[in-house]
Design an enzyme around this catalytic site. Structure first.
Site, mmCIF file in Angstrom:
data_model
loop_
_atom_site.group_PDB
_atom_site.id
_atom_site.type_symbol
_atom_site.label_atom_id
_atom_site.label_comp_id
_atom_site.label_asym_id
_atom_site.label_seq_id
_atom_site.Cartn_x
_atom_site.Cartn_y
_atom_site.Cartn_z
ATOM 1 N N HIS A 1 0.832 -1.206 0.000
ATOM 2 C CA HIS A 1 0.000 0.000 0.000
ATOM 3 C C HIS A 1 0.867 1.257 0.000
ATOM 4 O O HIS A 1 0.589 2.210 -0.734
ATOM 5 C CB HIS A 1 -0.926 0.004 1.220
ATOM 6 C CG HIS A 1 -2.104 -0.911 1.087
ATOM 7 N ND1 HIS A 1 -1.984 -2.275 1.152
ATOM 8 C CD2 HIS A 1 -3.434 -0.647 0.893
ATOM 9 C CE1 HIS A 1 -3.193 -2.824 1.014
ATOM 10 N NE2 HIS A 1 -4.073 -1.866 0.844
ATOM 11 N N HIS B 1 1.115 -3.879 9.238
ATOM 12 C CA HIS B 1 2.542 -3.723 8.968
ATOM 13 C C HIS B 1 3.249 -3.125 10.167
ATOM 14 O O HIS B 1 2.627 -2.454 11.000
ATOM 15 C CB HIS B 1 2.783 -2.832 7.746
ATOM 16 C CG HIS B 1 2.466 -3.485 6.443
ATOM 17 N ND1 HIS B 1 3.262 -4.459 5.876
ATOM 18 C CD2 HIS B 1 1.428 -3.294 5.578
ATOM 19 C CE1 HIS B 1 2.732 -4.843 4.730
ATOM 20 N NE2 HIS B 1 1.622 -4.153 4.528
#
Length: 408
Positions: A147, A198
């Site tokens: 992303h 993450h």
């Protein structure tokens, strides 16, 4: 006009073949993983307290905001958005962003699977997966954050395109553009950590890889576009490139959806390139009408969407059905042993031994592909590639032809 293969095309394909051979001979993926995975894993573990501190301020509004932002910069969103960009008359921007997206997807997922580093452990980290796509993303490896990488590349390229093609670029507009891109990247990075998807090292790596890829793409994008529009052997070269990239893709420590995502966007890139190369002068040249002009009003654009979306979905379905029938027949004829992960029940991996014995009876044409390693190949890779190649081709070739016949 088609001609003999050029030097740079031969060099590019030979380099990939050489890399595949060297990687297999010297086990480069495993060696590189042994060097990087322990360090990255330690960093992910060390970042866990920071993630937990950030998640202490969790709220359902923050959950919703960061989930929506993640969806807006996800691969499925771009997959749905890019056809609309083609049909709105901005073909150059659309094809450049499509190819850049495919490049980002391949590079990012390759690094993920080479390093095979974990995501933050859940628990203790709270992981928010609001969509099916996010749940699948959570099964991939962590570094780099796709992303963050995609946001840097695609928003950065979009800003470059707007500033380059705007008649007037004052300092305020440039500063505002860079500020918006910077804010978006920061929000996406914070959001990926807040959602538990993450660690800090993943996001930082995604931003760094994104900046490197963006700088490279800005240096070569005009050459790539000129090649697609007027180069020699465009379709055959891209088909060869797509085929070799599947073999060049690294083998992860454990299977993840990353390779499937790459295969899909690899097919999209091939479909876009082959379609644009054939129909550029008809539907994709610089003089085509743009949306919000008298030649392409907003109601006409909506009509295009209502015609185009069902058409590409039908083509996607038909491409998959044809590929499911055709590829096993071709592999059987050539004596290539295959299995299927999910698309063809009769070729499930559990029947691996049976399938191999059947394909050993394939006949003399097996000699044609005797250079291939003696293992069973997942036919789903080819099916997925052709399915998305057909979808992308319909976006830039079939659907614009329908628009032309319907005067849309």
């Amino acid at each position: 006009m088609e001609g003999g293969i050029s030097f740079w095309q031969a060099l590019s394909l030979s380099a990939i073949v050489g890399w595949v051979g060297a990687s297999a001979s010297f086990d480069l993926t495993r060696r590189f993983r042994a060097l990087t995975q322990p360090w990255v894993t330690r960093r992910v573990v060390a970042d866990t307290p920071s993630i937990l501190r950030l998640q202490r301020c969790h709220h359902r509004y923050l959950d919703n905001m960061f989930s929506v932002l993640s969806c807006v910069v996800s691969v499925p969103f771009y997959t749905g958005f890019l056809p609309l960009l083609f049909w709105s008359g901005h073909s150059k921007l659309a094809r450049q962003m499509t190819l850049l997206m495919a490049f980002c997807d391949y590079t990012g997922n390759s690094v993920k699977d080479v390093i095979s580093a974990p995501r933050p452990s859940c628990p203790p980290v709270r992981r928010v997966t609001a969509t099916k796509d996010e749940k699948e993303n959570a099964t991939e490896y962590g570094l780099p954050s796709s992303h963050a990488l995609n946001t840097v590349c695609l928003s950065g390229y979009l800003l470059h395109y707007i500033l380059t093609n705007s008649p007037q670029n004052d300092t305020v507009a440039v500063v505002a553009g860079f500020s918006l891109v910077f804010l978006l990247v920061i929000l996406i990075g914070i959001g990926r950590i807040y959602l538990g998807m993450h660690s800090l090292i993943d996001v930082a790596a995604g931003i760094v890889f994104g900046l490197v890829i963006l700088a490279f793409w800005l240096a070569v994008h005009d050459y790539v576009d000129n090649f697609i529009i007027s180069g020699q052997n465009v379709t055959s070269f891209w088909a060869s490139l797509s085929f070799l990239l599947c073999f060049a893709y690294p083998t992860p420590e454990f299977r993840t959806p990353s390779f499937e995502y790459h295969t899909a966007f690899n097919g999209v890139a091939f479909g876009i390139v082959s379609g644009i190369q054939q129909t550029y002068l008809h539907f994709h040249h610089e003089g085509v009408p743009h949306i919000f002009t008298p030649e392409l009003t907003f109601p006409v654009f909506i009509a295009r969407v209502l015609v185009g979306i069902p058409t590409i979905l039908i083509v996607k379905f038909c491409s998959k059905a044809i590929a499911k029938w055709l590829l096993p027949v071709m592999c059987n004829t050539l004596g290539i042993p295959i299995v299927s992960s999910c698309y063809i029940p009769a070729l499930k991996v559990s029947d691996n031994g049976k399938n191999k014995s059947e394909f050993k009876q394939a006949g003399y044409l097996q000699k044609v592909v005797s250079f291939l390693p003696q293992k069973a190949y997942d036919v789903d890779t080819g099916i997925r590639f052709l399915q998305y190649a057909g979808l992308a081709w319909s976006v830039v070739d079939l659907v614009p032809s329908l628009f032309s016949h319907l005067n849309l």
